[in-house]
Enzyme design. Structure first.
Site, short mmCIF file in Angstrom:
data_model
loop_
_atom_site.label_atom_id
_atom_site.label_comp_id
_atom_site.label_asym_id
_atom_site.label_seq_id
_atom_site.Cartn_x
_atom_site.Cartn_y
_atom_site.Cartn_z
N LYS A 137 0.85 -1.20 0.00
CA LYS A 137 0.00 0.00 0.00
C LYS A 137 0.88 1.24 0.00
CE LYS A 137 -0.19 -0.34 5.01
NZ LYS A 137 -0.93 -0.90 6.14
N ARG A 161 -10.75 0.21 14.77
CA ARG A 161 -10.75 0.87 13.48
C ARG A 161 -11.82 0.13 12.69
NH1 ARG A 161 -4.88 1.53 10.68
NH2 ARG A 161 -5.39 -0.52 9.87
N TYR A 173 13.89 32.51 3.70
CA TYR A 173 12.63 33.21 3.99
C TYR A 173 12.50 33.62 5.46
CZ TYR A 173 10.48 31.88 -0.48
OH TYR A 173 10.17 31.74 -1.79
N MET A 218 10.17 25.45 -0.63
CA MET A 218 9.37 24.42 -1.30
C MET A 218 10.25 23.43 -2.05
SD MET A 218 6.35 24.87 -4.10
CE MET A 218 5.34 25.94 -3.10
C1 LIG Z 1 -0.23 -1.62 7.00
C2 LIG Z 1 -0.80 -2.83 7.56
C3 LIG Z 1 0.03 -3.91 7.96
C4 LIG Z 1 1.53 -3.85 7.99
O1 LIG Z 1 1.97 -3.23 9.18
P1 LIG Z 1 3.54 -3.06 9.47
O2 LIG Z 1 3.60 -2.52 10.82
O3 LIG Z 1 4.04 -2.12 8.45
O4 LIG Z 1 4.13 -4.39 9.33
C5 LIG Z 1 -0.58 -5.08 8.35
N1 LIG Z 1 -1.93 -5.19 8.36
C6 LIG Z 1 -2.75 -4.17 8.02
C7 LIG Z 1 -4.21 -4.37 8.08
C8 LIG Z 1 -2.22 -2.97 7.61
O5 LIG Z 1 -3.02 -1.97 7.26
#
Ligand SMILES: *Cc1c(COP(=O)(O)O)cnc(C)c1O
Length: 822
Positions: free
Chosen positions: A493, A591, A717, A766
């Site tokens: 991701k 969550r 700046y 920037m």
């Molecule tokens: C991002 C994520 C992980 C991985 O977590 P890490 O701490 O990066 O290993 C595992 N499970 C879910 C549901 C996640 O969203």
């Protein structure tokens, strides 16, 4: 890998003590151990090796389809499945490979030099090769092939025309070196260095050393540095008088006694005493490791009788050993693979494999120079090249050099030839390369780096380097923590935590992970269009993307009944059945996910529902990285087990369970269930075992300008960077829009320049910022590391009071990612 000597299958069966079913006189001249790197099918013998996770026996069908007809296997294979095939069955296929190679070695009586040590093996091997190459026909290990598998493959390349062999040997466990010694049967040895790498399977460095020097059991001579007292003692104690000990030292009497090491610019001048005579060399390097590696080579050359003139000349021309192949973005959606340092035939096989791995629908182009110093005649050499090109389905060849041009008739693909690199560069319109993966591979004097820069996307000078070798190292580390049956999902991701999309997914697919996970459907679509076939889970399926998910075979996380029902209506419309889904349970992260009280309704809805197939149920831990939360984590795991038992009892098929993220894998190995989800650990960050991992990403830039600014002036700046003394200020082209957080302004953040840390001066702009170089020897164009191997991501996270995840994922997309393998 190819050997000029041909064996018949009955001969091989006899050598390795196996039972042959098939044609006795079937001829073999190549060995293969990996279905992915198969180069030529005919006359190839495939060894089905078994590892913790890979089983060569699983790829026999695939290889059969590619034309392989001879296999060494452990289990007898049903002959009627593969009509015209030949099988040799043995108890242990790896042992068989080693025995065959050891047998092959015995045919040759020329000198064989073996190199081991914790560092420098490959560099010493390549430098010996560079200097000795004009005087001997040499066979050597390709790349860093030095393992239980790599060594037999290297030794198999020995041919009767060769005059010298140079092999490296590496071990990671006790009792491995004996095997390698039996295969290599070295006549001379070099021990490079005793370090601390790979020590986990050894009690201490002495026991590691004792294992390593077994390689030199029967050597006539051995080169080593006697300045490390343990090395000196143990080598003297181990070797008998038959072995001539050739030591070098900076401090005491030795075969080669170094008495001065001086530096002028980037050159190093070394003076020493050898057999009562003073000798001098000059090296085009000045770092400690290069000097040590060079002295090992020097003493070897002296022992082999190379003249002082030839030694001097060899060292002056020494080239850095780039063990990297770079992957760069080219113009017009091309991808470039740069490999300017290895130009022999056997490493061409390896780079062609890399090209296959990353091609993903792009047209395959090879830019190749003359291949020099192989000892083969032109016709034979380029016939082999043509065969490789055809087998790997390279579609376009650009041949540069007189030799390859003279053999143009051999090449059947689209091809064009130029006498030299200059002509190519003058004639070519770079726009003719489009949507291609271009392997650029030339002998050094063709200077193909000029071709690469002509075809490269004009680089912003700020880049994120991604070390794919380190990533594979990390992957293997986490795999070593898993039971052999546990499946692995890898989180890609957020652009693979900032490191890239298809480049990373490709690597993971190649290494056969079971699942990839993305956050949103678009990320999954991108991977599918780039040719990724590994199953993909979408963690955040959004209503509008359901149809797309079906089109691209993406599997949703289902976290509520309403998502389930919406998804069902889309499936119904499509006419699909048994669509794979993954149920998310909320065991305490609070969550997304179903809670315990919703399970009955969920089960009722899914039971006997023809539209869905539950692939897995999973949950996420809220504090697996911290000991203070261990009771809580355990309670989440317990809850998970109860809830999943309840769900699994209601369905007639296997449903996988998973709850561990990176730190969960490291800290709660008992809760692996059927699968785990690896994230940040792959990218090089661990809460518990940082030293087991390799750094993957390095954010780098270069100094654009340097100027002196007077005391009491202000930089940048809002005039925040007030100088309390006259200062040398460097400007670097990275700003908050690149992901260099503005909170690092005014001395909070630091960067690394030529080994020293330089504070940020004033506010970060920037697109650029200013750093203080007053106490640092630096010039315009010098490299700057924002984070990387020598300046850790964790350090930057601390300065910013955040976590490494945020830093990695906020490196802006406009920063070019450059991938390399070592
Ligand atoms: C991002 C994520 C992980 C991985 O977590 P890490 O701490 O990066 O290993 C595992 N499970 C879910 C549901 C996640 O969203």
């Amino acid at each position: 890998m190819n050997s000029s000597q041909t064996y018949q299958l009955n001969q091989i069966a006899q050598i390795i003590g196996g039972t042959l079913v098939g044609k006795a006189d079937f001829e073999i001249d190549r060995l293969s151990i990996d279905s992915r790197t198969l180069v030529l099918a005919s006359n190839t013998l495939f060894f089905a090796l078994e590892g913790d996770r890979h089983n060569g026996h699983d790829y026999i069908q695939d290889l059969y389809e590619k034309g392989v007809r001879a296999f060494v296997v452990r289990k007898p294979i049903e002959k009627d499945l593969f009509e015209d095939c030949n099988f040799i069955s043995v108890k242990d296929t790896l042992k068989a490979l080693q025995v065959l190679s050891s047998h092959h070695r015995k045919h040759f009586s020329y000198p064989v030099v073996a190199i081991t040590g914790s560092n420098g093996k490959t560099i010493v091997k390549e430098w010996l090769y560079q200097v000795l190459n004009p005087y001997f026909r040499i066979v050597r290990s390709p790349k860093s092939y030095n393992s239980q598998v790599g060594v037999p493959i290297s030794v198999w390349q020995m041919e009767k025309e060769d005059e010298l062999a140079i092999f490296e040997a590496g071990i990671s466990q006790s009792s491995e070196m004996g095997n390698l010694e039996e295969i290599i049967q070295p006549t001379g040895g070099i021990f490079t260095h005793l370090g601390t790498a790979h020590q986990e399977n050894f009690e201490d460095s002495r026991s590691l050393l004792l294992e390593k020097i077994k390689l030199f059991k029967s050597c006539d001579w051995l080169v080593y540095c006697s300045d490390n007292a343990i090395v000196d003692q143990e080598i003297a104690a181990y070797c008998d008088e038959k072995t001539e000990l050739l030591s070098w030292s900076k401090t005491k009497d030795a075969s080669l006694q170094i008495f001065s090491v001086g530096h002028v610019d980037r050159y190093t001048c070394i003076k020493a005493l050898y057999k009562g005579k003073e000798k001098t060399i000059r090296l085009p390097f000045s770092d400690v490791a290069s000097i040590e590696n060079a002295i090992h080579c020097w003493l070897t050359f002296l022992h082999l009788g190379l003249s002082d003139d030839n030694i001097r000349k060899g060292f002056l021309d020494l080239q850095p050993v780039a063990m990297r192949m770079e992957l760069k973005e080219g113009q017009n959606n091309c991808l470039l693979i740069n490999d300017f340092y290895n130009s022999d035939l056997s490493s061409l096989i390896i780079t062609l494999d890399m090209q296959n791995q990353y091609a993903q629908g792009r047209k395959k182009t090879l830019i190749l120079s003359d291949i020099l110093q192989t000892g083969l005649d032109k016709e034979n050499l380029y016939a082999q090249v043509a065969e490789l090109i055809e087998l790997n389905k390279v579609e376009k060849l650009v041949g540069i050099g007189d030799h390859i041009s003279s053999q143009s008739d051999l090449f059947k693909c689209e091809s064009i030839f130029y006498p030299n690199t200059e002509t190519f560069l003058k004639t070519i319109d770079t726009k003719v390369f489009k949507n291609e993966i271009i392997l650029i591979r030339g002998a050094r004097n063709f200077r193909f780096e000029r071709i690469s820069s002509a075809l490269q996307n004009k680089a912003h000078r700020t880049i994120l380097e991604v070390n794919l070798t380190a990533m594979v190292h990390n992957l293997n580390y986490f795999r070593s923590l898993l039971d052999t049956k546990t499946k692995l999902m890898v989180m890609v991701k957020a652009f693979s935590y900032g490191s890239g999309s298809s480049e990373i997914a490709n690597l993971l697919q190649y290494h056969r992970v079971d699942y990839l996970a993305v956050a949103i459907a678009d990320e999954g679509v991108e991977l599918r269009t780039e040719g990724i076939r590994t199953p993909i889970v979408v963690m955040n399926p959004e209503l509008h993307s359901f149809e797309t998910m079906l089109d691209y075979n993406l599997e949703p996380e289902i976290y509520s009944l309403s998502v389930l029902k919406n998804f069902e209506s889309v499936i119904k419309k499509s006419g699909l059945k048994n669509y794979p889904i993954h149920l998310k349970l909320d065991t305490g992260m609070y969550r997304m996910g179903f809670v315990g009280s919703e399970l009955d309704e969920l089960i009722g809805y899914l039971k006997d529902n023809p539209h869905f197939y539950i692939r897995s149920v999973f949950s996420h831990l809220a504090g697996s990285d911290e000991e203070i939360h261990d009771d809580y984590t355990q309670s989440q795991i317990n809850k998970f087990e109860v809830w999943t038992d309840k769900i699994r009892a209601e369905f007639p098929y296997q449903i996988d369970r998973h709850i561990l993220n990176t730190s969960g894998i490291e800290r709660f190995p008992k809760a692996q269930f059927e699968m785990v989800r690896l994230g940040i650990g792959l990218y090089g960050v661990s809460a518990t075992n940082q030293n087991k991992l390799m750094n993957v990403s390095s954010l780098k830039t270069t100094i654009s300008q340097i100027k002196w600014v007077d005391k009491d002036q202000t930089v940048g700046y809002s005039r925040k960077g007030k100088l309390n003394k006259k200062s040398r200020i460097g400007i670097i082209p990275i700003g908050y829009a690149d992901g260099f957080n503005r909170k690092l302004s005014n001395g909070v953040g630091h960067v690394l320049v030529n080994g020293k840390t330089a504070p940020v001066v004033g506010n970060i702009c920037m697109d650029m910022c200013m750093i203080d170089l007053t106490d640092i020897d630096a010039k315009e164009g010098d490299a700057v590391t924002i984070f990387g191997d020598d300046y850790s991501l964790n350090k930057m996270a601390e300065q910013l009071d955040t976590i490494p995840y945020e830093i990695l994922t906020t490196v802006s997309r406009r920063v070019k990612r450059i991938y390399f393998q070592e």
